[in-house]
Design a protein around this motif. Structure first.
Motif, short mmCIF file in Angstrom:
data_model
loop_
_atom_site.label_atom_id
_atom_site.label_comp_id
_atom_site.label_asym_id
_atom_site.label_seq_id
_atom_site.Cartn_x
_atom_site.Cartn_y
_atom_site.Cartn_z
N THR A 104 0.93 -1.34 0.00
CA THR A 104 0.44 -0.30 -0.07
C THR A 104 0.66 1.45 -0.15
O THR A 104 2.02 0.79 0.81
N LEU A 105 0.52 2.56 -0.74
CA LEU A 105 0.69 3.55 -0.66
C LEU A 105 0.22 4.87 -0.61
O LEU A 105 -0.98 5.15 -1.04
N PRO A 106 0.32 5.44 0.79
CA PRO A 106 -0.27 6.42 1.14
C PRO A 106 -0.02 7.89 0.19
O PRO A 106 1.04 7.77 -0.73
N GLU A 107 -0.52 9.13 0.35
CA GLU A 107 -0.21 10.37 0.39
C GLU A 107 -0.35 10.14 -1.49
O GLU A 107 0.00 9.37 -1.86
N SER A 108 -1.41 11.38 -1.79
CA SER A 108 -1.90 11.55 -3.18
C SER A 108 -0.88 11.33 -3.78
O SER A 108 -0.89 11.16 -5.23
N ASP A 109 0.73 13.28 -3.86
CA ASP A 109 1.06 12.71 -4.26
C ASP A 109 1.85 11.97 -5.05
O ASP A 109 2.86 11.68 -6.31
N ALA A 110 2.60 11.50 -3.92
CA ALA A 110 3.45 10.01 -4.08
C ALA A 110 3.13 9.05 -4.63
O ALA A 110 3.80 8.40 -5.65
N ILE A 111 1.49 8.80 -4.82
CA ILE A 111 0.58 8.24 -5.78
C ILE A 111 0.40 8.89 -7.08
O ILE A 111 1.20 8.10 -7.90
N LEU A 112 1.20 10.02 -7.26
CA LEU A 112 0.26 10.03 -8.60
C LEU A 112 2.20 9.76 -9.07
O LEU A 112 2.15 9.21 -10.15
N TRP A 113 3.59 10.41 -7.72
CA TRP A 113 3.96 10.17 -8.78
C TRP A 113 4.37 8.91 -9.38
O TRP A 113 5.22 7.87 -10.27
N TYR A 114 4.22 7.20 -8.58
CA TYR A 114 3.99 5.94 -8.23
C TYR A 114 3.78 5.55 -9.97
O TYR A 114 4.29 5.04 -10.94
N LEU A 115 2.16 6.08 -10.05
CA LEU A 115 1.36 5.33 -11.24
C LEU A 115 2.23 6.40 -12.39
O LEU A 115 2.08 6.42 -13.98
N GLY A 116 2.76 7.63 -12.20
CA GLY A 116 2.99 8.82 -13.19
C GLY A 116 4.25 8.04 -13.68
O GLY A 116 4.75 8.89 -15.07
N GLU A 117 5.03 7.25 -12.86
CA GLU A 117 6.12 6.81 -13.53
C GLU A 117 6.41 6.79 -14.69
O GLU A 117 6.00 5.79 -15.49
N ASN A 118 7.88 7.41 -16.10
CA ASN A 118 7.60 6.70 -17.47
C ASN A 118 6.48 6.73 -17.91
O ASN A 118 6.37 6.53 -19.47
N SER A 119 5.29 7.37 -17.36
CA SER A 119 4.64 8.35 -18.67
C SER A 119 4.99 9.58 -19.00
O SER A 119 5.40 10.21 -19.35
N ARG A 120 4.00 10.00 -19.83
CA ARG A 120 4.38 11.37 -20.72
C ARG A 120 3.92 12.21 -19.93
O ARG A 120 3.71 13.52 -20.29
N PHE A 121 3.56 12.13 -18.25
CA PHE A 121 2.77 12.94 -17.44
C PHE A 121 4.38 13.56 -16.93
O PHE A 121 4.20 14.24 -15.98
N VAL A 122 5.41 12.82 -16.71
CA VAL A 122 6.74 13.26 -16.15
C VAL A 122 7.51 13.25 -17.01
O VAL A 122 8.21 13.11 -18.09
N PRO A 123 8.07 15.47 -17.13
CA PRO A 123 9.34 15.06 -17.76
C PRO A 123 10.61 14.34 -17.70
O PRO A 123 11.05 14.16 -17.16
N SER A 124 11.08 14.18 -19.06
CA SER A 124 12.17 13.57 -19.18
C SER A 124 13.41 14.37 -18.74
O SER A 124 14.20 14.23 -18.40
N ASP A 125 13.59 15.88 -19.13
CA ASP A 125 13.88 16.35 -18.08
C ASP A 125 14.62 16.83 -16.98
O ASP A 125 13.73 16.96 -16.74
N PRO A 126 15.29 16.55 -16.01
CA PRO A 126 16.35 17.00 -14.82
C PRO A 126 15.39 18.19 -14.40
O PRO A 126 14.41 17.84 -13.08
N PHE A 127 15.74 18.73 -15.00
CA PHE A 127 15.07 20.04 -14.30
C PHE A 127 13.52 20.13 -14.46
O PHE A 127 13.25 21.26 -12.93
N GLU A 128 13.08 20.13 -15.12
CA GLU A 128 11.76 19.73 -15.42
C GLU A 128 10.93 18.94 -14.38
O GLU A 128 10.02 19.30 -14.03
N ARG A 129 11.43 18.15 -14.48
CA ARG A 129 11.47 16.90 -13.25
C ARG A 129 11.57 17.66 -12.21
O ARG A 129 10.36 17.70 -11.02
#
Length: 205
Positions: free
Chosen positions: A63-88
């Motif tokens: 299980t994973l709590p916290e809405s933004d941690a969940i977003l990060w987990y579900l969104g990893e490697n998707s188009r909603f996470v920038p490839s540029d380190p500074f933009e991330r």
């Protein structure tokens, strides 16, 4: 299939549902409310001892709590996470801003006014403080969105999903979104994304 335990009317719980809709990925929703005591039940406390929603439950039981941690987990490697380190990193800074400056004012003021269960703590002082703090947070967003389509770079990111959740219902908390035209245009762009679903949307059983 993964499960999202959450409250249908909560912006924090809407964030991962919206992301999954935009990604076209299936999931189960289990309704749990912080207003009716169900987050205090032993079954839910076993998922999240701090008794807050949302909680992501994976197929293997983790299980994973916290809405933004969940977003990060579900969104990893998707188009909603920038490839540029500074933009991330910029995306993450907006997500931290959402939880520390935006949610405690915009979302809290909405809760104080929308939910009868919150009426006893909706003091004039607290309403005034959250109104001032919320408008300050919205002005920060407006400064960026008055000159850019998205909060980070040239495409929508997890930051836009995180901040959309409570901004689009800020009027329910007494905020006048008409004075923020940059935010108004941005809300329409989010709502035009393929796969977008509104706050009250739940996946079919």
């Amino acid at each position: 299939m993964i499960t999202i335990h959450g409250m249908q009317d909560s912006g924090n719980c809407y964030k991962p549902r919206l992301l999954m809709a935009l990604l076209g990925k299936p999931f189960r929703h289990v309704e749990v409310s912080s207003l009716d005591g169900s987050t205090q039940q032993p079954g839910f406390l076993a998922l999240n001892p701090i008794a807050k929603v949302p909680v992501l439950e994976l197929e293997d039981g983790r299980t994973l709590p916290e809405s933004d941690a969940i977003l990060w987990y579900l969104g990893e490697n998707s188009r909603f996470v920038p490839s540029d380190p500074f933009e991330r990193a910029t995306m993450l800074s907006w997500m931290f801003f959402e939880q520390y400056s935006h949610e405690p004012t915009v979302a809290v003021r909405r809760s104080l006014l929308v939910y009868p269960e919150m009426a006893e703590v909706a003091t004039p002082e607290r309403l005034a403080a959250t109104l001032a703090g919320g408008n300050k947070a919205l002005a920060v967003m407006e400064a960026t969105l008055s000159r850019a389509d998205w909060l980070v770079g040239d495409a929508p990111s997890l930051a836009d999903i995180a901040l959309y959740a409570y901004t689009h219902v800020a009027d329910q908390g007494g905020f006048d979104l008409a004075i923020y035209p940059g935010i108004g245009g941005w809300l329409k762009r989010v709502e035009a994304l393929p796969g977008y679903r509104p706050l009250d949307w739940l996946p079919a059983d």
